[in-house]
Design a protein around this motif. Structure first.
Motif, PDB file in Angstrom:
ATOM      1  N   PRO A 177       0.810  -1.447   0.059  1.00 35.77           N
ATOM      2  CA  PRO A 177      -0.125   0.010   0.121  1.00 35.77           C
ATOM      3  C   PRO A 177       0.802   1.080  -0.056  1.00 35.77           C
ATOM      4  CG  PRO A 177      -0.850  -1.469   1.586  1.00 35.77           C
ATOM      5  CD  PRO A 177       0.453  -2.385   1.064  1.00 35.77           C
ATOM      6  N   THR A 178       1.993   1.212   0.537  1.00 38.01           N
ATOM      7  CA  THR A 178       2.747   2.279   0.710  1.00 38.01           C
ATOM      8  C   THR A 178       3.763   2.695  -0.629  1.00 38.01           C
ATOM      9  OG1 THR A 178       4.478   1.100   2.055  1.00 38.01           O
ATOM     10  CG2 THR A 178       2.676   2.638   3.142  1.00 38.01           C
ATOM     11  N   ASP A 179       3.762   1.654  -1.311  1.00 36.37           N
ATOM     12  CA  ASP A 179       4.542   1.788  -2.538  1.00 36.37           C
ATOM     13  C   ASP A 179       4.046   2.622  -3.411  1.00 36.37           C
ATOM     14  OD1 ASP A 179       6.167  -0.330  -1.438  1.00 36.37           O
ATOM     15  OD2 ASP A 179       5.838  -1.823  -2.936  1.00 36.37           O
ATOM     16  N   ILE A 180       5.069   3.300  -4.363  1.00 34.48           N
ATOM     17  CA  ILE A 180       4.485   4.225  -5.597  1.00 34.48           C
ATOM     18  C   ILE A 180       4.912   3.649  -6.782  1.00 34.48           C
ATOM     19  CG2 ILE A 180       4.834   6.571  -6.419  1.00 34.48           C
ATOM     20  CD1 ILE A 180       5.148   7.579  -3.608  1.00 34.48           C
ATOM     21  N   LEU A 181       3.981   3.710  -7.682  1.00 33.14           N
ATOM     22  CA  LEU A 181       4.181   3.099  -8.902  1.00 33.14           C
ATOM     23  C   LEU A 181       4.376   4.401  -9.715  1.00 33.14           C
ATOM     24  CD1 LEU A 181       4.498   0.589 -10.935  1.00 33.14           C
ATOM     25  CD2 LEU A 181       1.867   1.136 -11.161  1.00 33.14           C
ATOM     26  N   ILE A 182       5.481   4.486 -10.544  1.00 29.99           N
ATOM     27  CA  ILE A 182       5.982   5.860 -11.497  1.00 29.99           C
ATOM     28  C   ILE A 182       5.682   5.021 -13.010  1.00 29.99           C
ATOM     29  CG2 ILE A 182       7.380   7.293 -11.844  1.00 29.99           C
ATOM     30  CD1 ILE A 182       8.763   6.959  -9.264  1.00 29.99           C
ATOM     31  N   VAL A 183       4.816   5.327 -13.558  1.00 32.06           N
ATOM     32  CA  VAL A 183       4.480   5.106 -14.872  1.00 32.06           C
ATOM     33  C   VAL A 183       4.911   6.084 -15.946  1.00 32.06           C
ATOM     34  CG1 VAL A 183       2.799   4.300 -16.612  1.00 32.06           C
ATOM     35  CG2 VAL A 183       2.655   3.316 -13.999  1.00 32.06           C
ATOM     36  N   TYR A 184       5.480   5.951 -17.044  1.00 36.39           N
ATOM     37  CA  TYR A 184       5.740   6.863 -17.872  1.00 36.39           C
ATOM     38  C   TYR A 184       5.339   6.459 -19.174  1.00 36.39           C
ATOM     39  CZ  TYR A 184       9.868   3.819 -18.918  1.00 36.39           C
ATOM     40  OH  TYR A 184      10.520   2.779 -19.292  1.00 36.39           O
ATOM     41  N   ALA A 185       4.971   7.459 -20.152  1.00 31.90           N
ATOM     42  CA  ALA A 185       4.276   7.303 -21.362  1.00 31.90           C
ATOM     43  C   ALA A 185       5.362   8.267 -22.223  1.00 31.90           C
ATOM     44  CB  ALA A 185       2.778   7.402 -21.544  1.00 31.90           C
ATOM     45  N   SER A 186       6.098   7.888 -23.042  1.00 32.28           N
ATOM     46  CA  SER A 186       7.272   8.454 -23.719  1.00 32.28           C
ATOM     47  C   SER A 186       7.188   8.087 -25.106  1.00 32.28           C
ATOM     48  CB  SER A 186       8.396   8.119 -23.040  1.00 32.28           C
ATOM     49  OG  SER A 186       9.477   9.172 -23.482  1.00 32.28           O
ATOM     50  N   GLN A 246      -5.082  -2.016 -10.898  1.00 33.30           N
ATOM     51  CA  GLN A 246      -5.967  -2.190  -9.798  1.00 33.30           C
ATOM     52  C   GLN A 246      -5.548  -2.411  -8.374  1.00 33.30           C
ATOM     53  OE1 GLN A 246      -8.751  -5.114 -12.063  1.00 33.30           O
ATOM     54  NE2 GLN A 246     -10.047  -3.683 -11.992  1.00 33.30           N
ATOM     55  N   LYS A 247      -4.138  -3.066  -8.550  1.00 34.85           N
ATOM     56  CA  LYS A 247      -3.766  -3.386  -7.135  1.00 34.85           C
ATOM     57  C   LYS A 247      -2.731  -2.291  -6.598  1.00 34.85           C
ATOM     58  CE  LYS A 247      -1.525  -6.187  -3.959  1.00 34.85           C
ATOM     59  NZ  LYS A 247      -2.138  -6.750  -3.037  1.00 34.85           N
ATOM     60  N   ALA A 248      -2.392  -1.268  -7.440  1.00 38.91           N
ATOM     61  CA  ALA A 248      -1.555  -0.127  -7.083  1.00 38.91           C
ATOM     62  C   ALA A 248      -2.392   1.033  -6.309  1.00 38.91           C
ATOM     63  CB  ALA A 248      -1.055   0.666  -8.297  1.00 38.91           C
ATOM     64  N   GLN A 249      -1.852   1.328  -4.990  1.00 43.83           N
ATOM     65  CA  GLN A 249      -2.634   2.327  -4.411  1.00 43.83           C
ATOM     66  C   GLN A 249      -2.306   3.845  -4.699  1.00 43.83           C
ATOM     67  OE1 GLN A 249      -3.765   1.145  -0.401  1.00 43.83           O
ATOM     68  NE2 GLN A 249      -3.858  -0.856  -0.978  1.00 43.83           N
ATOM     69  N   GLN A 250      -0.964   4.058  -4.825  1.00 47.47           N
ATOM     70  CA  GLN A 250      -0.398   5.163  -5.390  1.00 47.47           C
ATOM     71  C   GLN A 250       0.619   5.079  -6.738  1.00 47.47           C
ATOM     72  OE1 GLN A 250       1.281   7.545  -1.535  1.00 47.47           O
ATOM     73  NE2 GLN A 250       1.875   5.655  -1.096  1.00 47.47           N
ATOM     74  N   VAL A 251       0.015   5.943  -7.569  1.00 44.70           N
ATOM     75  CA  VAL A 251       0.723   5.888  -9.050  1.00 44.70           C
ATOM     76  C   VAL A 251       0.921   7.493  -9.230  1.00 44.70           C
ATOM     77  CG1 VAL A 251       0.342   5.126 -11.319  1.00 44.70           C
ATOM     78  CG2 VAL A 251      -0.955   4.044  -9.241  1.00 44.70           C
ATOM     79  N   LEU A 252       2.087   7.417  -9.776  1.00 42.81           N
ATOM     80  CA  LEU A 252       2.428   8.913 -10.663  1.00 42.81           C
ATOM     81  C   LEU A 252       2.400   8.675 -11.794  1.00 42.81           C
ATOM     82  CD1 LEU A 252       5.130  10.045  -7.956  1.00 42.81           C
ATOM     83  CD2 LEU A 252       2.620  10.710  -7.942  1.00 42.81           C
TER      84      LEU A 252
END
Length: 498
Positions: free
Chosen positions: A91-100, A137-143
């Protein structure tokens, strides 16, 4: 194509360029060592030429190996990230997703990850091409760092995501997210994919960590604003700026305590005079480079909503003196409210904040804020008064009327002159039951609906935690999601929240 994107393309091709240069240099070395050139060069010239070609080849070889190592590391890192297992996300992990499209968004994603890791946060970096439904759907924090190509298109890497996931209706109520949207205002569809992504995530029930940040052609000011949010998110607001800015030297000319005997931290009205004539608009931001006695290192910048207009002759701020976990004063607020003496020079940079500029037309204006958020609203009311625009409704909340009624004299004057046609105040500690600005909105639901139907714009300024989310929920309750989303798209619902 923006200059930052061009630089990334150059970096991506550097290994090939170095390789070609190395081959040419080695061929020239062989020519010098094994082919007789006496008919063209003297013995001394031949020796010098041979020596230089060997040295040049060595230098190229060194940089070629270094570049290959860097690229191999990046490929290895990317490969590792594509193997992310959704069940391992905490829950505390941050997923960083880039569309480049060109690599620029990926570069910013890597810098984002590095900043959060400095704040001891667990992060995962992922290309949007590898983002599947289960992980989302699993990620709770996404940038999301999202670029836009052509005339408003998503990057090629986002094709699968837009086709297979963004066409669905999902439940993402577990997710809190933020979007860094990259674009170029020379194109009509500025930051189009970032905006589409932000709207789609909201429609699926996801909540924002903070409002979308739009970057025009690699604008450093917008990127520093993104870094500011990262610092708040990680709890480490002392992270160094990615790109140090150039500041002007302003003068601290006035400082007044606004809330003596308050239950809350002291709040000061700060007046800063410019070195020469300066221009800004209501809604703009003052970036301050703070100092601290005994601290020699360069401190990270701090941002404050401007509470004045250029006709006032100075930038005025309304700053709450904050304390850090160890009890010391905040870097920025401590400098402005305590350590800096009157007459002291303050490094300041004005930053245009287009997303909170005044409405383009004379719409009725509903202004909602709490605490030091009155600063941004004060600038808008000053601007409206100057323009003779008198259909304005202010909702403001604080603790106690006797101690925390900031800008009371200004508000009284705007009422008497007709600039403020309606005023609703919420002082939460003045009665047993806590009353906040969102409660006042709900009380005025009928008339608010009338103002919105008449084309009113809504501006919100103040705390992101608590106030901004609660206000947004009540507005959607009153007007409906479709109306509020249309207002956002049309620039009639704007926020400066922190």
């Amino acid at each position: 194509m923006s200059s930052p994107q061009k630089s990334v393309l150059i970096n991506n091709n550097s290994e090939k360029i170095l390789g070609i240069g190395l081959i040419i240099a080695l061929c020239f070395c062989v020519l010098c060592l094994f082919v007789s050139l006496e008919q063209y060069l003297s013995t001394q010239q031949h020796r010098i030429t041979t020596s230089l070609s060997i040295v040049f080849s060595y230098v190229l070889f060194y940089f070629w190996i270094h570049e290959r190592h860097q690229r191999a590391h990046q490929r290895k890192h990317t490969h590792e990230l594509t193997q992310l297992q959704p069940e391992l996300l905490r829950p505390t992990d941050i997923l960083i997703v880039y569309a480049s499209q060109t690599g620029y968004a990926e570069q910013l994603a890597q810098q984002t990850q590095a900043s959060l890791q400095q704040g001891a946060m667990q992060t995962h970096l992922l290309d949007i091409a590898q983002l599947d439904l289960t992980t989302l759907q699993k990620a709770q924090q996404v940038l999301f760092i999202a670029s836009t190509t052509g005339e408003g298109d998503a990057p090629d890497s986002a094709a699968k995501f837009t086709r297979t996931i963004m066409t669905q209706s999902l439940s993402l109520t577990q997710c809190r997210y933020a979007v860094l949207a990259l674009g170029d205002r020379h194109y009509q569809a500025f930051c189009a994919f970032g905006r589409q992504l932000d709207q789609w995530l909201h429609q699926q029930g996801a909540k924002t960590l903070f409002d979308m940040v739009e970057v025009d052609n690699g604008d450093d000011g917008a990127l520093r604003h993104w870094q500011h949010h990262l610092g708040v998110l990680s709890g480490h607001t002392d992270l160094a700026d990615w790109h140090p800015a150039e500041y002007e030297t302003w003068t601290l000319s006035e400082r007044h305590l606004l809330n003596p005997a308050s239950q809350g931290n002291p709040v000061f009205q700060i007046r800063l005079t410019p070195p020469a004539s300066s221009h800004w608009q209501a809604g703009d931001i003052a970036e301050i480079l703070p100092r601290r006695p005994g601290v020699a290192t360069v401190l990270p910048h701090r941002e404050y909503s401007i509470a004045s207009i250029p006709e006032d002759g100075a930038v005025e701020l309304i700053v709450r003196q904050m304390q850090q976990a160890d009890g010391s004063l905040g870097w920025g607020s401590g400098w402005l409210c305590h350590y800096a003496e009157l007459g002291e020079k303050i490094p300041l940079r004005l930053r245009s904040n287009r997303s909170f500029h005044p409405p383009r037309q004379n719409y009725p204006l509903i202004l909602i804020g709490n605490g030091t958020g009155i600063a941004g609203l004060r600038a808008h009311l000053k601007h409206r008064a100057q323009q003779g625009q008198h259909q304005n409704w202010l909702f403001f909340g604080e603790r106690q009327r006797a101690h925390d009624f900031f800008c009371q004299a200004d508000i009284a004057q705007w009422q008497s002159s007709g600039v403020l046609s309606k005023l609703d105040l919420a002082f939460s500690r003045d009665q047993t039951q806590r009353i906040y600005v969102q409660d006042k909105l709900r009380e005025q639901a009928t008339e608010l609906s009338q103002w919105i139907n008449a084309g009113a714009a809504i501006y919100v300024c103040g705390s992101l935690e608590g106030m901004a989310g609660a206000v947004d929920a009540v507005l959607r309750e009153i007007a409906g999601d479709a109306v509020i989303e249309k207002m956002r798209e049309d620039g009639l619902y704007r926020r400066d929240v922190y």
